[in-house]
Design a protein around this motif. Structure first.
Motif, PDB file in Angstrom:
ATOM      1  N   MET A 106      24.479-100.724  -0.421  1.00 16.91           N
ATOM      2  CA  MET A 106      24.858-101.277  -1.856  1.00 16.91           C
ATOM      3  C   MET A 106      23.988-101.187  -2.886  1.00 16.91           C
ATOM      4  O   MET A 106      22.754-100.927  -2.822  1.00 16.91           O
ATOM      5  N   ALA A 107      24.651-101.448  -4.047  1.00 14.85           N
ATOM      6  CA  ALA A 107      23.747-101.433  -5.341  1.00 14.85           C
ATOM      7  C   ALA A 107      22.484-102.355  -5.164  1.00 14.85           C
ATOM      8  O   ALA A 107      22.638-103.562  -4.820  1.00 14.85           O
ATOM      9  N   ALA A 137      30.788-103.790   3.683  1.00  8.75           N
ATOM     10  CA  ALA A 137      31.449-104.987   3.766  1.00  8.75           C
ATOM     11  C   ALA A 137      32.846-105.178   3.436  1.00  8.75           C
ATOM     12  O   ALA A 137      33.883-105.537   4.121  1.00  8.75           O
ATOM     13  N   ILE A 138      33.129-104.679   2.125  1.00 11.79           N
ATOM     14  CA  ILE A 138      34.489-104.748   1.689  1.00 11.79           C
ATOM     15  C   ILE A 138      35.407-103.842   2.314  1.00 11.79           C
ATOM     16  O   ILE A 138      36.367-104.549   2.501  1.00 11.79           O
ATOM     17  N   ARG A 161      21.106 -99.680   8.410  1.00  7.75           N
ATOM     18  CA  ARG A 161      20.717-101.160   8.569  1.00  7.75           C
ATOM     19  C   ARG A 161      21.522-102.116   7.776  1.00  7.75           C
ATOM     20  O   ARG A 161      21.944-103.142   8.564  1.00  7.75           O
ATOM     21  N   GLU A 162      22.302-101.719   6.752  1.00  4.65           N
ATOM     22  CA  GLU A 162      23.155-102.542   6.329  1.00  4.65           C
ATOM     23  C   GLU A 162      24.260-102.844   7.014  1.00  4.65           C
ATOM     24  O   GLU A 162      24.814-103.895   7.232  1.00  4.65           O
ATOM     25  N   ALA A 163      24.887-101.656   7.708  1.00  2.00           N
ATOM     26  CA  ALA A 163      25.982-102.019   8.674  1.00  2.00           C
ATOM     27  C   ALA A 163      25.574-102.744  10.012  1.00  2.00           C
ATOM     28  O   ALA A 163      26.399-103.613  10.331  1.00  2.00           O
ATOM     29  N   GLU A 164      24.424-102.854  10.318  1.00  7.21           N
ATOM     30  CA  GLU A 164      24.228-103.474  11.699  1.00  7.21           C
ATOM     31  C   GLU A 164      23.923-104.893  11.113  1.00  7.21           C
ATOM     32  O   GLU A 164      24.305-105.898  11.934  1.00  7.21           O
ATOM     33  N   ALA A 165      23.427-105.209  10.025  1.00 11.32           N
ATOM     34  CA  ALA A 165      23.143-106.460   9.469  1.00 11.32           C
ATOM     35  C   ALA A 165      24.636-107.197   9.096  1.00 11.32           C
ATOM     36  O   ALA A 165      24.760-108.587   9.077  1.00 11.32           O
ATOM     37  N   THR A 166      25.628-106.396   8.929  1.00  8.41           N
ATOM     38  CA  THR A 166      27.040-106.777   8.634  1.00  8.41           C
ATOM     39  C   THR A 166      27.897-106.962   9.573  1.00  8.41           C
ATOM     40  O   THR A 166      28.726-107.892   9.709  1.00  8.41           O
ATOM     41  N   LEU A 167      27.994-105.818  10.520  1.00  6.85           N
ATOM     42  CA  LEU A 167      29.095-105.769  11.567  1.00  6.85           C
ATOM     43  C   LEU A 167      28.304-106.054  12.805  1.00  6.85           C
ATOM     44  O   LEU A 167      27.649-105.194  13.601  1.00  6.85           O
ATOM     45  N   ASP A 168      28.776-106.895  13.578  1.00  5.24           N
ATOM     46  CA  ASP A 168      28.103-107.178  14.923  1.00  5.24           C
ATOM     47  C   ASP A 168      28.713-105.865  15.901  1.00  5.24           C
ATOM     48  O   ASP A 168      29.926-105.806  15.866  1.00  5.24           O
ATOM     49  N   ILE A 215      36.360-111.266   5.857  1.00  3.24           N
ATOM     50  CA  ILE A 215      35.618-112.406   4.869  1.00  3.24           C
ATOM     51  C   ILE A 215      36.352-113.688   4.556  1.00  3.24           C
ATOM     52  O   ILE A 215      37.428-113.224   3.916  1.00  3.24           O
ATOM     53  N   GLU A 216      36.364-114.744   4.984  1.00  2.00           N
ATOM     54  CA  GLU A 216      37.109-116.002   4.838  1.00  2.00           C
ATOM     55  C   GLU A 216      37.212-116.649   3.216  1.00  2.00           C
ATOM     56  O   GLU A 216      36.019-116.395   2.635  1.00  2.00           O
ATOM     57  N   GLY A 217      38.350-116.776   2.929  1.00  3.93           N
ATOM     58  CA  GLY A 217      38.514-117.222   1.362  1.00  3.93           C
ATOM     59  C   GLY A 217      38.436-118.849   1.438  1.00  3.93           C
ATOM     60  O   GLY A 217      38.126-119.380   2.466  1.00  3.93           O
TER      61      GLY A 217
END
Length: 264
Positions: A106-107, A137-138, A161-168, A215-217
């Protein structure tokens, strides 16, 4: 078994320079070959793992980057520009899983090849419900809305690393190790294509560990634009969108697609 594969370009083996990523630039035609051959390796591995239907989405820029005549005949390919509301045509709840191939950090990610969120030219970052988000994530959410989990993410080490931190439970495969935004310690593309077979098999075997990501609203999206003139054009009505400062606008909605559509 039905699998949906979304393929970006920045995380593909052998790619690190801006001149590789845009139509008309010096190394772009070579990059199309790298992209297509790596995609073919994933399709071949999925067929060997028992996939009976595969849709592959060209998710980079114009959406027309594959070399059509070189594509593996075992999949259906979505090519060309699509709206965010239909980012993954053909997707429904009958798919068993999704792959994010050749993705990027991500940016704002340090030591990440071509870090950005959708557009380096337009956005400095996106923050959703108080948390920085990228395309991993999006896109995982867009799949998760249909009950489809992301099983595998590939790209540089920052992407993994970002994927592992985001997606179990997600499986990851590292195609390169970032040294900077336009530099990396590269694996040879031929090696990556060989190793992807094992990565795909591992992801399929471990798919029960993955759950759909949602991602819940309700949603609050803060977009920090690359320039004040972009932020001015997005403006703010004081209700659903509020200008926070010269660069940032806050958007609010109960629907994530709507809020992203207004912010982007």
């Amino acid at each position: 078994m039905k699998i949906y594969v979304s393929v970006d370009m920045e995380g593909i083996a052998g790619i690190a320079l801006p001149e590789q990523l845009k139509r008309g630039d010096y190394f772009y035609q070579e990059s199309r070959q790298l992209l297509t051959r790596e995609t073919n390796a994933v399709v071949e591995a999925l067929l060997e793992a028992g996939a009976t239907e595969i849709i592959v989405k060209d998710a980079h820029a114009s959406g027309f980057n594959f070399v059509p005549d070189l594509l593996h005949p075992g999949a259906t390919y979505c090519m060309g520009a699509t709206r965010l509301s239909e980012r993954f045509p053909g997707l429904d709840s009958t798919f068993d899983g999704a792959f994010l191939i050749g993705y990027h950090g991500m940016a704002g990610t340090e030591r990440a090849v071509r870090d950005h969120t959708f557009s380096s030219a337009s956005y400095q970052y996106l923050k959703l419900n108080g948390k920085l988000v990228g395309e991993i994530a999006i896109d995982a959410h867009l799949f998760g809305r249909h009950g489809v989990p992301v099983l595998l993410v590939t790209g540089d080490d920052a992407t993994c690393r970002e994927a592992e931190a985001t997606l179990d439970g997600v499986a990851v495969y590292e195609t390169k190790r970032a040294v900077g935004r336009h530099a990396a310690l590269m694996k040879a593309p031929q090696q990556v294509r060989q190793e992807l077979r094992e990565a795909v098999q591992k992801a399929i075997l471990q798919q029960d560990r993955c759950k759909p990501y949602v991602i819940e609203g309700p949603y609050e999206l803060v977009v920090r634009y690359a320039s004040t003139d972009i932020a001015e054009r997005k403006g703010g009505d004081g209700d659903r969108s509020v200008k926070l400062n010269g660069y940032e606008v806050l958007f609010q909605d109960d629907d994530l697609i709507r809020v992203l559509g207004r912010g982007m």
